[in-house]
Design an enzyme around this catalytic site. Structure first.
Site, PDB file in Angstrom:
ATOM      1  CE  LYS A  50      -4.282  -3.567   3.298  1.00 51.24           C
ATOM      2  NZ  LYS A  50      -5.029  -2.385   2.874  1.00 51.24           N
TER       3      LYS A  50
ATOM      4  CB  SER B  98      -0.865  -0.025   1.264  1.00 52.58           C
ATOM      5  OG  SER B  98      -1.277   1.270   1.594  1.00 52.58           O
TER       6      SER B  98
END
Ligand code: ARG
Length: 461
Positions: A284, A278
């Protein structure tokens, strides 16, 4: 802009916007090989039948092969203002070999020519997609072989339901893809029919040998009605429908992978090479590939809709609407190839978190049916056993425990039929091992399934 082929009938040049609007070369140029191959076969047959001179046929064939080489080497650029690839190649040929080039279109129309080119093109694409699907099948089967004893929860309504193995889950997808392969093979049969000789719509007075052209081009059969020969696009629709179904399977598999990657499941971890991060959240690791496959499935469904709706109101025979077939079917084919060839290595490199699968299977009372079956095997009617097991599950929920942890006294308070052997009957391993019915999750049943699948797959190699 070159002068159009039909200039003799017209007193004005076509408006340049109309020329752009009418032109399909930007998307049909990819069929240049098939167009040349079809023309070589047509010229060969015309000479064999004495319709054109052998010397002219040879000049045409040499000229066409020269054009092919030049396009492939980049020496010849396809003119973006040409009306379509067929016109471009014919015009090139005439400019290279003169009058002989003008004889190539004898007993042929662009209507049967384009039908031929698409069929040739799609036959190759079906083969390539079959090959990619087989690779994916083999990857799934290899993975399944390693996980015939990896217990995981099976779900209905996304609620843990009954225990299965990861191999059993994977081979469900292998079955779907095996049906896809069979649909592709079936669709190939109906694509493998040669339309040349239908001409514009009504055949020709020239003594063509259509079967010879089919033989030269490697077709199994020829079309049997000239009107149908030029206006049939069923094969493209059929392929797009088979591809839609294939994408539906990939999309469902993708959806599961997306869930399995989440912290809520954590059944698998994708390789770094097949995940993305991300731009803001450093923790992420996103399953973008699978999300894109899920998204791109919509494109292929859209392509199918385009083809179906484009065809539904057309009177016989050829209508220009049909030029719209190409972008749709090409997009479907490109999308499917891209998706499978990304999905396969992603699957091959992912890590399976067996302990997490097993832990999830150990919670959620997925052995409740087996507990009821235990009582049934001791003579109790299923509905009574079902009710008693329900009461036991409720007791577990109240005590925050699982069926395996209840004491024998607690069991016997609800039925005297419970004995020490209940613990074995409801152990996860037993629950899986005993589901040995053909098609079931027991390792032996899955191994048998894999053997049968492998036999089926040999038929496509
Ligand atoms: N570019 C056309 C197509 O893709 C080729 C056939 C044109 N035929 C015609 N009669 N205008 O459909």
């Amino acid at each position: 802009m070159a002068q159009t082929m039909w200039a003799g009938r017209f007193s004005k040049e076509v408006d340049s916007k109309v020329n752009d609007f009418n032109s399909s070369v930007s998307f049909d140029a990819r069929m240049y090989k098939q167009d040349i191959k079809g023309s070589v076969a047509h010229a060969t047959m015309l000479a064999e039948q004495g319709i054109i001179d052998v010397g002219e046929s040879k000049a045409i064939i040499d000229g066409l092969n020269g054009i092919l080489c030049d396009i492939e080497s980049g020496a010849l650029e396809i003119d973006p203002t040409a009306e379509d690839i067929h016109m471009f190649i014919e015009a090139q040929l005439t400019s290279r070999i003169g009058d002989a080039g003008k004889r190539l279109h004898t007993a042929r129309s662009r209507n049967d020519q384009v039908a031929l080119d698409i069929r040739l093109y799609l036959k190759d694409e079906i083969e390539e997609i079959t090959h990619l699907t087989l690779e994916l099948e083999n990857t799934i089967i290899d993975l399944a072989k390693q996980h015939t004893r990896t217990v995981m929860p099976g779900y209905t309504h996304l609620q843990r339901a009954q225990p299965i193995t990861f191999a059993h889950h994977l081979t469900a997808y292998a079955q779907m893809l095996a049906r896809d392969l069979s649909r592709l093979a079936d669709c190939k049969k109906r694509t493998d029919v040669m339309p040349l000789g239908s001409c514009a719509l009504a055949g020709t007075t020239y003594p063509l040998n259509r079967r010879r052209t089919a033989e030269l081009l490697g077709f199994s059969d020829i079309t049997m009605n000239s009107l149908d020969g030029v206006s049939d696009r069923d094969f493209a629709i059929e392929l797009c429908s088979a591809l839609s179904m294939l994408m539906m399977h990939l999309s469902r598999f993708s959806e599961e992978i997306i869930m399995w990657c989440s912290w809520e499941f954590k059944f698998i971890e994708l390789d770094d090479a097949y995940s993305t991060g991300s731009s803001i959240m450093p923790q992420k690791k996103n399953p973008d590939i699978t999300e894109l496959i899920r998204g791109k499935t919509a494109r292929v469904y859209g392509d199918l809709q385009t083809l179906l709706v484009m065809m539904k109101g057309l009177p016989l025979a050829y209508n220009k609407d049909m030029q719209e077939d190409k972008e749709a079917i090409f997009d479907a084919v490109d999308t499917v190839k891209l998706c499978i060839s990304t999905f396969t290595p992603m699957l091959a490199t992912m890590t399976v978190l067996e302990d997490n699968m097993r832990n999830a299977a150990a919670r959620g009372f997925i052995n409740a049916t087996d507990c009821a079956d235990y009582l049934v095997k001791k003579g109790m009617p299923f509905r009574t056993a079902y009710k008693i097991t329900g009461t036991l599950v409720k007791l577990c929920i109240d005590k925050n425990t699982v069926l395996e942890q209840l004491s024998l006294e607690e069991y016997r308070q609800l039925s005297e039929l419970f004995d020490e052997d209940v613990y074995d009957a409801i152990s996860l391993d037993t629950c899986v091992m005993q589901r040995n019915v053909e098609g079931g999750p027991a390792p032996q049943a899955v191994e048998k399934q894999i053997q049968l699948l492998e036999q089926t797959l040999k038929g496509y190699c």
